[in-house]
Design a protein around this motif. Structure first.
Motif, mmCIF file in Angstrom:
data_model
loop_
_atom_site.group_PDB
_atom_site.id
_atom_site.type_symbol
_atom_site.label_atom_id
_atom_site.label_comp_id
_atom_site.label_asym_id
_atom_site.label_seq_id
_atom_site.Cartn_x
_atom_site.Cartn_y
_atom_site.Cartn_z
ATOM 1 N N VAL A 1 17.879 21.801 49.162
ATOM 2 C CA VAL A 1 18.819 22.847 48.760
ATOM 3 C C VAL A 1 18.992 22.807 47.241
ATOM 4 O O VAL A 1 18.899 23.838 46.562
ATOM 5 C CB VAL A 1 20.186 22.648 49.458
ATOM 6 N N ALA A 2 19.203 21.607 46.727
ATOM 7 C CA ALA A 2 19.389 21.462 45.281
ATOM 8 C C ALA A 2 18.145 21.935 44.533
ATOM 9 O O ALA A 2 18.245 22.627 43.508
ATOM 10 C CB ALA A 2 19.703 20.010 44.959
ATOM 11 N N GLN A 3 16.969 21.575 45.063
ATOM 12 C CA GLN A 3 15.721 21.993 44.406
ATOM 13 C C GLN A 3 15.608 23.512 44.357
ATOM 14 O O GLN A 3 15.248 24.092 43.343
ATOM 15 C CB GLN A 3 14.530 21.434 45.191
ATOM 16 N N LYS A 4 15.912 24.117 45.467
ATOM 17 C CA LYS A 4 15.798 25.579 45.555
ATOM 18 C C LYS A 4 16.778 26.246 44.594
ATOM 19 O O LYS A 4 16.442 27.221 43.914
ATOM 20 C CB LYS A 4 16.114 26.002 46.992
ATOM 21 N N LEU B 1 14.955 15.770 40.821
ATOM 22 C CA LEU B 1 14.899 16.153 42.239
ATOM 23 C C LEU B 1 13.480 16.058 42.783
ATOM 24 O O LEU B 1 13.280 15.876 43.994
ATOM 25 C CB LEU B 1 15.425 17.579 42.424
ATOM 26 N N ALA B 2 12.495 16.195 41.891
ATOM 27 C CA ALA B 2 11.101 16.166 42.341
ATOM 28 C C ALA B 2 10.674 14.756 42.739
ATOM 29 O O ALA B 2 9.678 14.577 43.435
ATOM 30 C CB ALA B 2 10.194 16.706 41.247
ATOM 31 N N LEU C 1 23.427 23.413 43.719
ATOM 32 C CA LEU C 1 22.740 22.562 42.735
ATOM 33 C C LEU C 1 23.104 21.093 42.954
ATOM 34 O O LEU C 1 22.308 20.195 42.685
ATOM 35 C CB LEU C 1 23.169 23.019 41.336
ATOM 36 N N PHE C 2 24.314 20.874 43.419
ATOM 37 C CA PHE C 2 24.745 19.478 43.631
ATOM 38 C C PHE C 2 24.832 19.165 45.126
ATOM 39 O O PHE C 2 25.586 18.296 45.555
ATOM 40 C CB PHE C 2 26.097 19.237 42.948
ATOM 41 N N ASP C 3 24.062 19.897 45.885
ATOM 42 C CA ASP C 3 24.084 19.700 47.344
ATOM 43 C C ASP C 3 23.544 18.311 47.674
ATOM 44 O O ASP C 3 22.654 17.787 47.007
ATOM 45 C CB ASP C 3 23.184 20.757 48.002
ATOM 46 N N CYS C 4 24.104 17.725 48.712
ATOM 47 C CA CYS C 4 23.638 16.385 49.067
ATOM 48 C C CYS C 4 22.246 16.429 49.686
ATOM 49 O O CYS C 4 21.565 15.412 49.797
ATOM 50 C CB CYS C 4 24.629 15.716 50.009
ATOM 51 N N ASP C 5 21.781 17.597 50.125
ATOM 52 C CA ASP C 5 20.418 17.696 50.652
ATOM 53 C C ASP C 5 19.487 18.171 49.549
ATOM 54 O O ASP C 5 19.673 19.240 48.967
ATOM 55 C CB ASP C 5 20.388 18.649 51.846
ATOM 56 N N ARG C 6 18.465 17.355 49.270
ATOM 57 C CA ARG C 6 17.599 17.592 48.127
ATOM 58 C C ARG C 6 16.915 18.965 48.137
ATOM 59 O O ARG C 6 16.864 19.628 47.104
ATOM 60 C CB ARG C 6 16.554 16.474 48.042
ATOM 61 N N SER D 1 36.025 25.265 31.269
ATOM 62 C CA SER D 1 36.591 24.911 32.577
ATOM 63 C C SER D 1 35.523 24.941 33.662
ATOM 64 O O SER D 1 35.524 24.134 34.588
ATOM 65 C CB SER D 1 37.752 25.841 32.926
ATOM 66 N N VAL D 2 34.559 25.909 33.520
ATOM 67 C CA VAL D 2 33.455 25.955 34.482
ATOM 68 C C VAL D 2 32.669 24.657 34.408
ATOM 69 O O VAL D 2 32.343 24.035 35.429
ATOM 70 C CB VAL D 2 32.539 27.160 34.203
ATOM 71 N N GLU D 3 32.372 24.242 33.188
ATOM 72 C CA GLU D 3 31.575 23.019 33.021
ATOM 73 C C GLU D 3 32.321 21.817 33.588
ATOM 74 O O GLU D 3 31.730 20.946 34.232
ATOM 75 C CB GLU D 3 31.225 22.825 31.550
ATOM 76 N N ALA D 4 33.613 21.824 33.364
ATOM 77 C CA ALA D 4 34.398 20.706 33.897
ATOM 78 C C ALA D 4 34.341 20.694 35.425
ATOM 79 O O ALA D 4 34.169 19.649 36.064
ATOM 80 C CB ALA D 4 35.839 20.829 33.428
ATOM 81 N N THR D 5 34.459 21.904 36.012
ATOM 82 C CA THR D 5 34.407 21.991 37.468
ATOM 83 C C THR D 5 33.044 21.498 37.985
ATOM 84 O O THR D 5 32.954 20.745 38.963
ATOM 85 C CB THR D 5 34.618 23.441 37.926
ATOM 86 N N LEU D 6 31.984 21.952 37.286
ATOM 87 C CA LEU D 6 30.647 21.561 37.725
ATOM 88 C C LEU D 6 30.483 20.048 37.675
ATOM 89 O O LEU D 6 29.852 19.442 38.556
ATOM 90 C CB LEU D 6 29.569 22.234 36.863
ATOM 91 N N GLN D 7 31.057 19.457 36.628
ATOM 92 C CA GLN D 7 30.951 17.990 36.526
ATOM 93 C C GLN D 7 31.652 17.317 37.695
ATOM 94 O O GLN D 7 31.174 16.331 38.243
ATOM 95 C CB GLN D 7 31.561 17.519 35.202
ATOM 96 N N ARG D 8 32.786 17.904 38.060
ATOM 97 C CA ARG D 8 33.495 17.322 39.208
ATOM 98 C C ARG D 8 32.675 17.490 40.489
ATOM 99 O O ARG D 8 32.610 16.620 41.338
ATOM 100 C CB ARG D 8 34.870 17.985 39.366
ATOM 101 N N TRP D 9 32.023 18.677 40.603
ATOM 102 C CA TRP D 9 31.180 18.908 41.783
ATOM 103 C C TRP D 9 30.067 17.878 41.830
ATOM 104 O O TRP D 9 29.730 17.333 42.874
ATOM 105 C CB TRP D 9 30.568 20.304 41.739
ATOM 106 N N GLN D 10 29.507 17.622 40.641
ATOM 107 C CA GLN D 10 28.398 16.672 40.575
ATOM 108 C C GLN D 10 28.859 15.296 41.029
ATOM 109 O O GLN D 10 28.115 14.551 41.651
ATOM 110 C CB GLN D 10 27.851 16.616 39.149
ATOM 111 N N ALA D 11 30.124 15.025 40.688
ATOM 112 C CA ALA D 11 30.664 13.716 41.073
ATOM 113 C C ALA D 11 31.054 13.682 42.545
ATOM 114 O O ALA D 11 31.543 12.675 43.038
ATOM 115 C CB ALA D 11 31.869 13.396 40.204
#
Lengths: 735, 658
Positions: free
Chosen positions: A629-632, A702-703, A622-627, A661-671
């Motif tokens: 992948v994130a879209q899919k 993403l669109a 979802l937070f992949d640097c290639d659009r 904690s999951v949400e926190a991790t996801l936020q870090r991934w997003q960053a």
């Protein structure tokens, strides 16, 4: 003057093509309302646009032409304007000016000017739908017709484009004279120039039969000449109903190698494009065309011995000519869609075999020969009463497979690659037919294909992966133990492909593996069906670490297939309603679910998804640097949420301690900090997280196109601020 | 200028060019296709070959059954193989001044010429040509000498008997001139007559002509030759290649502006593209080995084998053949592989640069290091210990009549798993295989001939534009088996002159000029006079001195001082009399002005008549004719010397003197 007292032409920046292009784009944005026309006319912008038509930058020149069309269209699109009179005394001044300019250009002796005028007119008739275009044609057609009187005809390519554009517009309904102009043009242009016009005419939906016959004759002429030249004795009426070939075409064919090759390639390509169209000429001379294609190929390989002098010269010109060989093979492939007399089809197979066997065939020619062979094999008639190949095709296959075997050992990687592609396609379509299976299993082709998984060339490895995947799907890879290692256990293909996915240094083989795995999962391949959960877990684990975005995207595709099998296909609302064991094909994952009955199905499915770590994979993506992948991934999670929502209840999410904690991790991934693992997820936590993420918002973001930020007003403002630089006080003005 | 054609084989030429008092032999090729008529020489006793039935005539007469044996419908001579030599009767070969060798395949007849014809001249060749040529000869002698044959058949050569034999023996030409192979002693003696040359080196032949070797791109050290005088240039193009293989690329530019271009040694397989053939070679090799079969490649010990090994070096890993041993068996295998690595200056640019890295230019060094390629002098000795199957064997001779290849044909011929791949184009593979029939092993024909094809020749001729092209007759018409392929012949304007064996060709080209040098002191004494802008003339009196085909004008000796009559001059001291020279005249006489002048000087009644060559001025009163022509003026009057002198002086007024 536009933009300043001296106008744009005076500025030094004007020398940059990007500035001129920007200026035209600016005008185009400006010219949206008729009142803009007065402004443009008053400031002399139209004259500048005229001069920009001949700009040294092709982009600028093309944009200038399109802008002229836009302005003309805007001027003529008055609210009550119907069909204009050709005299056009009532035309708006701006339109009048443009049309006069076009008229002058058409009369010019300089070909570039004529070309510019013709290109503008082509765009007018191609894009403007107003009735005024009919009046415009009446006014300009005499000038266009006059071009045909010149020798040679200037800007013939653009002229052909214009005439076809007019013929496709609403003009023919009002001006029958157009057909005459087209007929004249066909007869005035050289055979090479007339080809594209003839093809365009034959593609028209509505056109007089006489003109169509004339156009078809032009396309057939070169092949008729070849047939005539190569004929051993006067045969049955050929392509042109026995009429002799046009001497002009024959002259073109024989005058030089380049002219001959050019004309033949055009004719073959045009006829190949025409073949599948519903409006192709009828009756379609399938048998003579097959004969012509075979003759051309034989002339190119030197295997035909023409007795006539012309035939001998043609043979000397064409022998070994790769371009004509490629065009003729493409054409021959296109002709596979129609039936042909038995004798011709036999000749086709024999010439194809000759090309596939010949050491003289270049890699590109071989590729085309394989493609044509595939088309002919797939279109060959099936034995009545059963779905197997007919005996003649089987015989051909038996001759073909040793050739394929040799090609798979070629030192040229392109040849090995084409051979594998052919094998893949053949297996995909005929893998279930007994004749094919028998011939293939009796050959060494499957074993060789497997060996090519170790090929030094990555493209070949990728093709070998696809081919072995396909062979395995049809159980055609069960080769006996190799003679060097009798009794040695053959490594399972699944393990080998997993190894490729984890270890191959190139992206192409890994992408191919992912595609094969996705297909295997979708089709319930036996190796996968043994333990689909473990399979998916291993594949996703490998794909998630892959540096190639296409592999990661394909991983999501595989995950989607897995989801579909667990939860039912897209569109059905609730997996609880899907009776998985009954609908799923045998051997699919559905069987692997221990208790696939509602209402526990969703929970169990989520459990499975958690166990295979699909969520970790999807959230990372979802937070992949290639659009893409994130879209899919976004689509996948939305699908999952939609599937699960009606069945789940808010309290199901519970107050699982790890949601936060999951949400926190996801936020870090997003960053951008993707190092931390997500750890094992509970289904409840997943659902809670899914509901909390703004997936729709993410999807919309993403669109957007990748340059949406650059094109936004905010970006413009930032540019302006950057331009004024240190003058901080101006910042307030800008706001 | 004449060309004597001593060989009918277009790729094994032997021609003699007579040019400006020199006699130059161009190549010395040996046609070995004659050996195909003989039974193979087996290294190990072959029961099959020794039990072949003798051949008898239709009427049952078996007097030839000791000489001729029958195998699968073909008849072979059971004797030591013999070769068809170049013509030796057409020209006295002792008069040949030099022999120019273009590549190592084209020197195999050298011992026959240098040792048995009274030849006393010099042979010119590049170093790799000599070294590799020596290897080829050494191998040939070794192959034949190590299988001594008791009998030598000669009865069948009798013309009356030969007529009764079946084809192809019946049609074999010049059988009486066929000779057994030379000895190593003859080889050494022949090679000692060779002088080494480098590309672009200019070699003077008796001062008359200059010969220069140029790179021809076909093999290590292969050359084309330029034979030129000051005003004439003959190019000899033999065995050239434009493909990028291991040798230095072909030098085309130096061939420009030739008066005559002699073109030989084109590809023998014009329809086969070498790249495609290498592909076939690799694919078939891999297929055979994968099935557990062995591959036999009959080949020469040098040349294409280097390229094949290089190709296999890149291919074996991808084809999964890393564990398959490659054997190269030849008495000269070791020398050939090593020589190829040391001739760096004769290699293509890529390979030359490797030497500076430093790396061996050819990758077969690595194959040898990693034990993938092993070489042996023969099948006896170490080879029999190391031999492992399946394997790939490169060995000679490509004719399959002698050498280690005979053993492998006998050993592997019975199994259809094995394959023999023919890569050398010199022999018909069907004829080569004839004494091994019936044969179960697979046969693949992949002739790899990198020499020029007809498309390349056509481009070359357009590029270098020779005035005349001379070539073997085979190149002036399509091959007999493909008579419709008009593209498989030389097409040039004016049409090429063709030659055949034992023909003498007068080359269509006349010499017009000769260069003469003037000694400096003589040149100093000249006083040129400008007769028109840019053109000056001077008279010169000198002695023309000619030595070693060089012409020099030397000052004439001073007139002998009167010696008072005491010393008598000898006849040999006579020098030409140097009379006081009359001035030379030049210019033309404008008739109208001349007539006016005559009138001014009192002549009247003048008539002018135009003739084909000029004019006749008729002085009727004086009964005198003045005949004015382009290069002469005659005054014809009747014994009136006074009048003649007057008229002469008037004429002279219009002419320049110097």
């Amino acid at each position: 003057m536009l933009f300043g007292e001296v106008g744009p032409l005076g500025g030094a920046a004007w020398t940059a093509p990007a500035v001129r292009s920007g200026w035209i784009q600016g005008l185009r944005t400006l010219a949206q309302h008729p009142s803009a026309l007065r402004f443009l006319a008053a400031c002399g912008a139209v004259d500048t646009i005229f001069s920009l038509q001949g700009d040294s930058s092709l982009f600028v020149a093309s944009a200038a032409g399109q802008l002229l069309v836009h302005i003309l269209d805007l001027a003529m699109r008055g609210p009550a304007r119907g069909r204009c009179s050709p005299q056009a005394c009532d035309w708006p001044a701006c339109a009048q000016k443009i049309v006069c300019h076009i008229e002058d250009s058409l009369c010019s002796i300089a070909t570039p000017q004529v070309t510019q005028a013709l290109n503008v007119l082509t765009t007018v008739f191609g894009h403007c739908r107003g009735l005024w275009t009919q009046g415009l044609w009446v006014r300009l057609s005499p000038l266009v017709a006059r071009l045909l009187e010149k020798d040679p005809v200037p800007a013939s390519h653009s002229l052909v484009d214009l005439l076809l554009s007019v013929a496709r517009s609403s003009v023919p309904s009002s001006d029958r004279g157009l057909w005459e102009t087209l007929a004249q043009t066909l007869s005035h242009l050289s055979p090479t120039q007339a080809g594209p016009l003839a093809l365009g005419i034959l593609k028209l939906q509505d056109c007089p039969q006489a003109l169509r016959t004339q156009a078809f004759g032009i396309l057939l002429q070169p092949l008729a000449c070849v047939l005539e030249a190569a004929a051993q004795a006067p045969g049955p009426p050929g392509l042109l109903g026995g009429a002799a070939g046009d001497p002009m075409t024959a002259d073109t064919l024989l005058c030089s190698k380049s002219a001959c090759v050019g004309l033949l390639c055009c004719a073959l390509t045009h006829l190949g494009l025409l073949q599948p169209l519903p409006q192709r000429p009828s009756p379609w001379p399938q048998a003579p065309l097959l004969g012509a294609a075979v003759t051309v190929l034989r002339l190119c390989s030197g295997s035909v011995a023409p007795t006539s002098d012309v035939g001998g010269r043609l043979c000397a010109i064409l022998v070994g000519c790769g371009r004509v060989q490629r065009a003729a093979l493409d054409f021959l492939g296109a002709l596979s869609q129609g039936a042909g007399p038995q004798e011709s089809v036999t000749q086709v197979f024999s010439v194809l075999l000759e090309y596939l066997m010949s050491p003289e065939s270049s890699s590109m020619v071989l590729k085309k020969a394989f493609q044509a062979t595939l088309r002919w094999l797939l279109s060959s008639p099936k034995t009545p009463g059963c779905c197997d190949l007919d005996p003649r095709t089987q015989l051909f296959l038996r001759e073909l497979l040793p050739v394929l075997q040799k090609r798979l050992c070629s030192p040229c990687w392109e040849v090995r690659d084409s051979g594998l592609e052919f094998l893949t396609q053949m297996t995909r379509h005929c893998g279930g037919q007994a004749g094919f299976r028998q011939a293939l299993l009796a050959s060494e082709v499957p074993e060789l294909t497997k060996q090519l998984l170790q090929d030094p060339e990555s493209y070949v490895r990728a093709s070998a992966v696809t081919a072995t995947g396909q062979l395995s799907s049809w159980a055609l890879l069960a080769a006996p133990a190799s003679p060097e290692r009798p009794g040695a256990q053959q490594k399972s293909l699944l393990v080998e492909l997993l190894h490729v996915l984890c270890a191959d240094s190139e992206g192409f083989p890994r992408r191919a593996v992912m595609q094969v795995f996705t297909e295997w999962l979708r089709d319930g391949h036996a190796d996968v069906a043994e333990d689909p959960e473990r399979f998916v877990a291993r594949v996703l684990q490998a794909a998630s670490r892959d540096p190639d975005w296409e592999v990661r995207a394909q991983g999501l595709e595989l995950a989607l297939v897995f989801l579909g099998q667990l939860l039912g296909p897209r569109g059905s609302h609730c997996p609880c309603a899907v009776a998985l064991p009954e609908t799923a094909p045998p051997g699919t994952l559905a069987q692997a679910l221990p208790e696939a009955a509602p209402p526990g199905t969703l929970a169990q499915a989520l459990q499975v998804l958690c166990r295979v770590q699909l969520f970790e994979f999807a959230f990372r993506a979802l937070f992949d640097c290639d659009r893409p992948v994130a879209q899919k991934s976004c689509d996948l999670l939305l699908f999952l949420r939609a599937k699960a929502a009606p069945c789940g209840s808010p309290q199901e999410a519970g107050d699982s301690p790890n949601v936060a904690s999951v949400e926190a991790t996801l936020q870090r991934w997003q960053a951008g900090e993707q190092g931390q693992p997500l750890g094992y997820l509970e289904p409840g936590a997943v659902m809670a997280v899914l509901r909390s993420i703004d997936l729709e918002g993410l999807r919309d973001t993403l669109a957007e196109s990748s340059d949406h930020v650059e094109k936004s007003p905010q970006s413009l403002l930032q540019d302006m601020l950057a331009a004024v630089g240190v003058l901080g006080e101006n910042e307030a003005d800008c706001y | 200028m004449k060309l004597y054609c001593l060989s009918g084989h277009p790729t094994l030429p032997c021609n003699v060019l007579k040019f400006k008092s020199t006699t130059v032999m161009l190549d010395c090729g040996l046609d070995m296709t004659s050996t195909l008529n003989f039974l193979p020489l087996p290294l190990v006793q072959s029961p099959r070959l020794s039990n072949l039935p003798g051949w008898s005539l239709k009427d049952g007469n078996a007097f030839l059954d000791k000489e001729l044996k029958e195998c699968s419908g073909h008849v072979f001579v059971d004797s030591v193989p013999e070769f068809c030599l170049p013509e030796t009767e057409l020209i006295d070969l002792s008069t040949v001044d030099v022999i120019l060798i273009s590549n190592y395949h084209c020197m195999m007849a050298l011992p026959y010429i240098t040792e048995h014809t009274g030849f006393t001249g010099t042979v010119y060749a590049t170093e790799p040509t000599v070294q590799i040529g020596r290897l080829l000869m050494e191998e040939l002698v070794n192959f034949i000498e190590r299988v001594p044959k008791a009998q030598s058949a000669s009865l069948w050569k009798n013309k009356d008997i030969q007529r009764l034999l079946p084809s192809p023996l019946k049609d074999a030409v010049e059988v009486s001139t066929w000779r057994r192979c030379y000895t190593m002693q003859e080889v050494n003696s022949a090679l000692s007559k060779i002088q080494l040359v480098g590309y672009s080196q200019k070699i003077e032949l008796f001062g008359a002509v200059q010969v220069t070797p140029l790179s021809s791109g076909y093999a290590l050290g292969s050359s084309n030759w330029i034979i030129q005088s000051h005003y004439e240039k003959v190019s000899y193009v033999s065995g050239s290649s434009l493909l990028t293989t291991h040798p230095q690329p072909m030098d085309q530019a130096s061939l420009k502006n030739s008066d005559v271009l002699i073109l030989t040694g084109l590809t023998q397989i014009p329809t086969a593209n070498p790249d495609g053939m290498v592909g076939e070679f690799c694919s078939n090799l891999a297929l055979t080995v994968r099935n557990g079969g062995n591959v036999l490649v009959p080949c020469y010990p040098s040349g294409v084998i280097y390229d094949l090994l290089e190709c296999l070096y890149q291919y074996i890993d991808s084809a999964g053949l890393s564990s398959i041993p490659f054997y190269f068996i030849s008495p000269v295998a070791n020398s050939s592989l090593e020589f190829s690595q040391i001739f760096a200056e004769w290699l293509c640019h890529n390979k030359q640069t490797k030497v500076y890295l430093p790396e061996p230019p050819f990758p077969h060094a690595e194959l040898i290091q990693t034990n993938k390629l092993k070489h042996y002098p023969s099948i006896h000795g170490d080879f029999s210990n190391d031999f492992r199957q399946p394997c790939v064997v490169f060995t000679g001779h490509p004719s399959l009549r002698f050498g280690d290849v005979v053993h492998f044909m006998e050993l592997w011929g019975k199994s259809s798993l094995n394959t023999v791949i023919f890569t050398e184009p010199d022999f018909s593979y069907l004829e080569a295989l004839a004494p091994y029939q019936p044969l179960a092993m697979k046969c693949i024909y992949c002739p790899i001939d990198t020499r020029l094809n007809f498309i390349q020749v056509s481009k070359l001729l357009k590029e270098v534009q020779p005035l005349h092209v001379v070539c073997p007759e085979q190149y002036t018409q399509p091959p007999p088996a493909q008579s419709h392929r008009m593209d498989l012949m030389i097409d040039c304007q004016p049409p090429a002159m063709s030659y055949r064996r034992a023909e003498v060709l007068a080359l269509p080209f006349k010499r017009r000029y000769e260069k003469i040098e003037i000694m400096p002191e003589l040149a100093d004494s000249l006083v040129p006079m400008e007769i028109k802008p840019g053109v000056s003339l001077a008279t010169v009196s000198a002695v023309l001195h000619t030595k070693d085909n060089k012409h020099v004008l030397q000052p004439p000796p001073r007139p002998a001082q009167p010696t008072g009559g005491k010393k008598r001059k000898r006849a040999s001291d006579d020098i030409p009399d140097c009379k006081v020279l009359k001035p030379l005249l030049s210019g033309s006489i404008p008739v109208d002005q001349f007539v006016q002048t005559l009138e001014k000087h009192g002549f009247s009644d003048i008539k002018v008549e135009d003739t084909a060559k000029g004019h006749i001025v008729l002085l009727q009163e004086a009964e005198t004719l003045i005949q004015i022509e382009e290069d002469s003026t005659h005054i014809i009057c009747d014994n009136d010397e006074m009048l003649r002198v007057r008229l002469r002086d008037l004429v002279l007024k219009f002419l320049q003197k110097f």
